[in-house]
Motif scaffolding. Sequence first.
Motif, PDB file in Angstrom:
ATOM      1  N   LEU A  12     -35.883  -9.123  -7.222  1.00  9.29           N
ATOM      2  CA  LEU A  12     -36.769  -8.828  -6.102  1.00  9.29           C
ATOM      3  C   LEU A  12     -36.174  -9.225  -4.750  1.00  9.29           C
ATOM      4  O   LEU A  12     -36.520  -8.632  -3.727  1.00  9.29           O
ATOM      5  N   VAL A  13     -35.273 -10.196  -4.737  1.00 12.92           N
ATOM      6  CA  VAL A  13     -34.617 -10.587  -3.487  1.00 12.92           C
ATOM      7  C   VAL A  13     -33.747  -9.437  -2.991  1.00 12.92           C
ATOM      8  O   VAL A  13     -33.768  -9.086  -1.805  1.00 12.92           O
ATOM      9  N   GLU A  14     -33.002  -8.812  -3.905  1.00 15.81           N
ATOM     10  CA  GLU A  14     -32.157  -7.688  -3.528  1.00 15.81           C
ATOM     11  C   GLU A  14     -32.993  -6.470  -3.136  1.00 15.81           C
ATOM     12  O   GLU A  14     -32.617  -5.703  -2.247  1.00 15.81           O
ATOM     13  N   VAL A  15     -34.145  -6.280  -3.794  1.00 20.22           N
ATOM     14  CA  VAL A  15     -35.045  -5.187  -3.424  1.00 20.22           C
ATOM     15  C   VAL A  15     -35.546  -5.401  -1.998  1.00 20.22           C
ATOM     16  O   VAL A  15     -35.559  -4.476  -1.177  1.00 20.22           O
ATOM     17  N   ARG A  16     -35.945  -6.636  -1.681  1.00 23.49           N
ATOM     18  CA  ARG A  16     -36.407  -6.945  -0.321  1.00 23.49           C
ATOM     19  C   ARG A  16     -35.294  -6.708   0.705  1.00 23.49           C
ATOM     20  O   ARG A  16     -35.525  -6.142   1.765  1.00 23.49           O
ATOM     21  N   ASN A  17     -34.066  -7.126   0.360  1.00 20.64           N
ATOM     22  CA  ASN A  17     -32.937  -6.908   1.264  1.00 20.64           C
ATOM     23  C   ASN A  17     -32.695  -5.420   1.497  1.00 20.64           C
ATOM     24  O   ASN A  17     -32.430  -4.999   2.625  1.00 20.64           O
ATOM     25  N   ALA A  18     -32.797  -4.613   0.440  1.00 16.37           N
ATOM     26  CA  ALA A  18     -32.588  -3.170   0.576  1.00 16.37           C
ATOM     27  C   ALA A  18     -33.678  -2.545   1.444  1.00 16.37           C
ATOM     28  O   ALA A  18     -33.397  -1.673   2.275  1.00 16.37           O
ATOM     29  N   VAL A  19     -34.934  -2.997   1.274  1.00 15.86           N
ATOM     30  CA  VAL A  19     -36.028  -2.480   2.102  1.00 15.86           C
ATOM     31  C   VAL A  19     -35.816  -2.872   3.558  1.00 15.86           C
ATOM     32  O   VAL A  19     -36.020  -2.053   4.470  1.00 15.86           O
ATOM     33  N   ASP A  20     -35.385  -4.111   3.804  1.00 18.99           N
ATOM     34  CA  ASP A  20     -35.121  -4.556   5.182  1.00 18.99           C
ATOM     35  C   ASP A  20     -33.993  -3.747   5.822  1.00 18.99           C
ATOM     36  O   ASP A  20     -34.080  -3.361   6.988  1.00 18.99           O
ATOM     37  N   GLN A  21     -32.921  -3.494   5.067  1.00 17.39           N
ATOM     38  CA  GLN A  21     -31.815  -2.691   5.588  1.00 17.39           C
ATOM     39  C   GLN A  21     -32.263  -1.265   5.875  1.00 17.39           C
ATOM     40  O   GLN A  21     -31.838  -0.656   6.862  1.00 17.39           O
ATOM     41  N   THR A  22     -33.128  -0.722   5.014  1.00 15.72           N
ATOM     42  CA  THR A  22     -33.649   0.629   5.226  1.00 15.72           C
ATOM     43  C   THR A  22     -34.474   0.671   6.507  1.00 15.72           C
ATOM     44  O   THR A  22     -34.330   1.606   7.312  1.00 15.72           O
ATOM     45  N   ALA A  23     -35.322  -0.321   6.710  1.00  8.68           N
ATOM     46  CA  ALA A  23     -36.140  -0.370   7.925  1.00  8.68           C
ATOM     47  C   ALA A  23     -35.262  -0.461   9.169  1.00  8.68           C
ATOM     48  O   ALA A  23     -35.535   0.187  10.190  1.00  8.68           O
ATOM     49  N   LYS A  24     -34.183  -1.234   9.077  1.00  5.62           N
ATOM     50  CA  LYS A  24     -33.278  -1.373  10.211  1.00  5.62           C
ATOM     51  C   LYS A  24     -32.572  -0.047  10.508  1.00  5.62           C
ATOM     52  O   LYS A  24     -32.444   0.350  11.662  1.00  5.62           O
ATOM     53  N   GLU A  25     -32.149   0.656   9.465  1.00  5.21           N
ATOM     54  CA  GLU A  25     -31.476   1.942   9.673  1.00  5.21           C
ATOM     55  C   GLU A  25     -32.430   2.989  10.231  1.00  5.21           C
ATOM     56  O   GLU A  25     -32.052   3.792  11.089  1.00  5.21           O
ATOM     57  N   ILE A  26     -33.682   2.977   9.770  1.00  3.37           N
ATOM     58  CA  ILE A  26     -34.682   3.922  10.285  1.00  3.37           C
ATOM     59  C   ILE A  26     -34.890   3.681  11.783  1.00  3.37           C
ATOM     60  O   ILE A  26     -35.038   4.620  12.558  1.00  3.37           O
ATOM     61  N   GLY A  27     -34.876   2.432  12.204  1.00  6.79           N
ATOM     62  CA  GLY A  27     -35.063   2.102  13.612  1.00  6.79           C
ATOM     63  C   GLY A  27     -33.920   2.543  14.499  1.00  6.79           C
ATOM     64  O   GLY A  27     -34.108   2.769  15.697  1.00  6.79           O
ATOM     65  N   THR A  28     -32.714   2.686  13.934  1.00  4.71           N
ATOM     66  CA  THR A  28     -31.557   3.021  14.764  1.00  4.71           C
ATOM     67  C   THR A  28     -31.133   4.482  14.662  1.00  4.71           C
ATOM     68  O   THR A  28     -30.395   4.945  15.531  1.00  4.71           O
ATOM     69  N   ARG A  29     -31.585   5.209  13.640  1.00  6.15           N
ATOM     70  CA  ARG A  29     -31.137   6.599  13.488  1.00  6.15           C
ATOM     71  C   ARG A  29     -31.817   7.529  14.481  1.00  6.15           C
ATOM     72  O   ARG A  29     -33.018   7.419  14.729  1.00  6.15           O
ATOM     73  N   PHE A  30     -31.040   8.463  14.995  1.00  2.24           N
ATOM     74  CA  PHE A  30     -31.527   9.384  16.016  1.00  2.24           C
ATOM     75  C   PHE A  30     -32.625  10.303  15.476  1.00  2.24           C
ATOM     76  O   PHE A  30     -33.590  10.604  16.181  1.00  2.24           O
ATOM     77  N   ASP A  31     -32.486  10.772  14.236  1.00  2.00           N
ATOM     78  CA  ASP A  31     -33.465  11.717  13.709  1.00  2.00           C
ATOM     79  C   ASP A  31     -34.816  11.067  13.388  1.00  2.00           C
ATOM     80  O   ASP A  31     -35.794  11.769  13.146  1.00  2.00           O
ATOM     81  N   PHE A  32     -34.901   9.749  13.424  1.00  2.00           N
ATOM     82  CA  PHE A  32     -36.180   9.064  13.210  1.00  2.00           C
ATOM     83  C   PHE A  32     -36.792   8.546  14.511  1.00  2.00           C
ATOM     84  O   PHE A  32     -37.853   7.935  14.498  1.00  2.00           O
ATOM     85  N   LYS A  33     -36.126   8.758  15.652  1.00  3.33           N
ATOM     86  CA  LYS A  33     -36.636   8.268  16.936  1.00  3.33           C
ATOM     87  C   LYS A  33     -37.951   8.967  17.277  1.00  3.33           C
ATOM     88  O   LYS A  33     -38.074  10.178  17.166  1.00  3.33           O
ATOM     89  N   GLY A  34     -38.941   8.194  17.680  1.00  2.00           N
ATOM     90  CA  GLY A  34     -40.224   8.745  18.094  1.00  2.00           C
ATOM     91  C   GLY A  34     -41.113   9.215  16.960  1.00  2.00           C
ATOM     92  O   GLY A  34     -42.130   9.856  17.192  1.00  2.00           O
ATOM     93  N   THR A  35     -40.761   8.891  15.719  1.00  2.00           N
ATOM     94  CA  THR A  35     -41.591   9.281  14.570  1.00  2.00           C
ATOM     95  C   THR A  35     -42.254   8.039  13.994  1.00  2.00           C
ATOM     96  O   THR A  35     -41.956   6.911  14.384  1.00  2.00           O
ATOM     97  N   SER A  36     -43.137   8.273  13.061  1.00  2.00           N
ATOM     98  CA  SER A  36     -43.819   7.144  12.423  1.00  2.00           C
ATOM     99  C   SER A  36     -43.128   6.712  11.136  1.00  2.00           C
ATOM    100  O   SER A  36     -43.744   6.068  10.287  1.00  2.00           O
ATOM    101  N   ALA A  37     -41.874   7.052  10.957  1.00  2.01           N
ATOM    102  CA  ALA A  37     -41.129   6.697   9.757  1.00  2.01           C
ATOM    103  C   ALA A  37     -41.006   5.179   9.653  1.00  2.01           C
ATOM    104  O   ALA A  37     -40.600   4.512  10.601  1.00  2.01           O
TER     105      ALA A  37
END
Length: 162
Positions: A12-37
């Motif tokens: 579960l620690v690695e699952v949490r880390n993967a979810v955190d990394q996903t959230a960070k990537e969603i925040g920085t990717r251009f195609d997710f800017k201004g969306t509710s992703a």
Amino acid sequence: MPSFDAKIDPDLVEVRNAVDQTAKEIGTRFDFKGTSAAVELKEKEVTIYGDSDFQIGQVMDVLLAKLTKRNVDVRFIDRSAKIEKIGGDKVKQVLVVKSGIDSDIAKKMQTLIKQSKMKVQASIQGDTVRVTGGKRDDLQAAIALLRKEVADVPLSFDNFRD
């Protein structure tokens, strides 16, 4: 008497880390800017938010890539849940992180071992299956059989005792 336990146990620690990394990537990717992703983890549930089914699929792809990178088997994630509307044009999908063997799979494992005519016995103990036998080689053959026949769930074999 030699024995081992077969169970489904995600890190579960690695699952949490993967979810955190996903959230960070969603925040920085251009195609997710201004969306509710967004993606979040509560207990053993991963919730994915988005503007459309397509965007949920994109976030899911990012999450699965991050899980794979962190050596977490993607079969731990139950993706059978429906995508549901949460008001306006927003949608979400709740994914469950599998933990513990459910009774159907445990019974399937038990009957596989009985039908194999190996000199081992399988007993269901809560959310694990304990396999006992007279010889270590028989137990290793049982592990190989379970890995081959029960390929749809990520089994781990713990507590191997002589």
